[in-house]
Write a protein that holds these residues in place. Sequence first.
Motif, PDB file in Angstrom:
ATOM      1  N   LEU A  61      -2.358  -2.126   2.119  1.00 38.27           N
ATOM      2  CA  LEU A  61      -3.201  -0.940   2.124  1.00 38.27           C
ATOM      3  C   LEU A  61      -4.667  -1.316   1.944  1.00 38.27           C
ATOM      4  O   LEU A  61      -5.010  -2.206   1.172  1.00 38.27           O
ATOM      5  CB  LEU A  61      -2.755   0.016   1.024  1.00 38.27           C
ATOM      6  N   LEU A  63      -8.798  -0.221   1.416  1.00 38.77           N
ATOM      7  CA  LEU A  63      -9.802   0.725   0.931  1.00 38.77           C
ATOM      8  C   LEU A  63     -11.193   0.099   0.891  1.00 38.77           C
ATOM      9  O   LEU A  63     -12.175   0.790   0.626  1.00 38.77           O
ATOM     10  CB  LEU A  63      -9.410   1.225  -0.467  1.00 38.77           C
ATOM     11  N   TRP A 105      -3.992   6.252   2.610  1.00 34.52           N
ATOM     12  CA  TRP A 105      -2.937   5.245   2.510  1.00 34.52           C
ATOM     13  C   TRP A 105      -1.650   5.731   3.173  1.00 34.52           C
ATOM     14  O   TRP A 105      -0.930   4.932   3.792  1.00 34.52           O
ATOM     15  CB  TRP A 105      -2.706   4.890   1.047  1.00 34.52           C
ATOM     16  N   GLN A 108      -2.089   5.066   6.831  1.00 33.90           N
ATOM     17  CA  GLN A 108      -1.908   3.653   7.169  1.00 33.90           C
ATOM     18  C   GLN A 108      -0.432   3.287   7.224  1.00 33.90           C
ATOM     19  O   GLN A 108       0.017   2.590   8.149  1.00 33.90           O
ATOM     20  CB  GLN A 108      -2.654   2.781   6.161  1.00 33.90           C
ATOM     21  N   SER A 124      -2.033  -4.262  -1.546  1.00 31.94           N
ATOM     22  CA  SER A 124      -3.318  -3.774  -1.046  1.00 31.94           C
ATOM     23  C   SER A 124      -4.338  -4.898  -0.954  1.00 31.94           C
ATOM     24  O   SER A 124      -4.250  -5.906  -1.662  1.00 31.94           O
ATOM     25  CB  SER A 124      -3.863  -2.658  -1.938  1.00 31.94           C
ATOM     26  N   HIS A 129      -4.709  -1.234  -5.191  1.00 31.57           N
ATOM     27  CA  HIS A 129      -3.624  -0.315  -5.578  1.00 31.57           C
ATOM     28  C   HIS A 129      -3.268  -0.465  -7.042  1.00 31.57           C
ATOM     29  O   HIS A 129      -2.671   0.436  -7.642  1.00 31.57           O
ATOM     30  CB  HIS A 129      -2.377  -0.558  -4.721  1.00 31.57           C
ATOM     31  N   THR A 138      -0.645   5.025  -6.505  1.00 37.31           N
ATOM     32  CA  THR A 138       0.348   4.023  -6.134  1.00 37.31           C
ATOM     33  C   THR A 138       1.755   4.514  -6.438  1.00 37.31           C
ATOM     34  O   THR A 138       2.681   4.345  -5.635  1.00 37.31           O
ATOM     35  CB  THR A 138       0.058   2.712  -6.883  1.00 37.31           C
ATOM     36  N   ILE A 141       2.747   6.988  -3.725  1.00 41.48           N
ATOM     37  CA  ILE A 141       3.070   6.309  -2.471  1.00 41.48           C
ATOM     38  C   ILE A 141       4.463   5.695  -2.556  1.00 41.48           C
ATOM     39  O   ILE A 141       5.289   5.819  -1.632  1.00 41.48           O
ATOM     40  CB  ILE A 141       2.026   5.213  -2.160  1.00 41.48           C
TER      41      ILE A 141
END
Length: 277
Positions: A61, A63, A105, A108, A124, A129, A138, A141
């Motif tokens: 992931l 960012l 996320w 993605q 990540s 994350h 997190t 997810i």
Amino acid sequence: MKSLIINADDFGYSAGVNAGIIQSHKNGILTSTTLMANMPGTLDAIQQAKNYPNLGVGAHLVLTTGKSLISHDTNLVDPLGNFHRLSEYPRVRTSFSDEDIFDEWCAQIDFLIDHGVPLTHFDSHHHVHFFPENHDITRRISEKYQLVFRNSYGTEDFSPHDFKQVNDLLLDMMNTPVIRDMSQSYELLKESCFEELAATFSKGMSADVLEMMVHPAFVDEHLYNNSSFNLQRIREIEILTDPLTQQLITDLGFRLTRYDNALETTQEFETILRGNK
């Protein structure tokens, strides 16, 4: 026997990174990788993953590099749609919406799933994350996609966590002085490299499930121009494909595996999910 996951970050970053990861898997000990959904080499990495189904693939992931997949209208990105760099993250994170991060996320992960990638786990880029302010995101997810995730505690100066993650311990396999020394050839430095490898592995002998994080790559123009961590990645390919590395792992009593084979039935993950419901 203890389980050892050797996971390469940054699959999809560029064609050179992809080639280095595949070489380290095909001719070496690499068992797992995590794929970035928003980078120049993403589609190539997805195809390569399909060509090598024994390579476990998770989501890496993002960012702090590349462009957002969902919007240019959030504080997550600059006016050009690029994520803020890691050096800027501490300054700008307070302006981020947790929902925007969660949505990004999810986008993605959905992109990878929609392109036929059977994900084994997630982590990540730059370990974001596992930054304390992102723990709840997190968890969400993990629950939404029923995916385990990397325990990054100890790799950076993070605050202590209070929940069990997918692996018992994460170590950077190659971040030692001689292995990173590109002033001499691998052959000349091999003995010292293996002394450093043995010392690194000694830190993980108490773990039942140990992950070694690696970053193998052949250096192409995109990697060279966009990451200060570039030439050193070539050395990682040499070590990961050296039969002596496999012998070291065997002698230490580790069994090479990937996330789904090591952990899909563990009580730890079931506990995480029950605790989130």
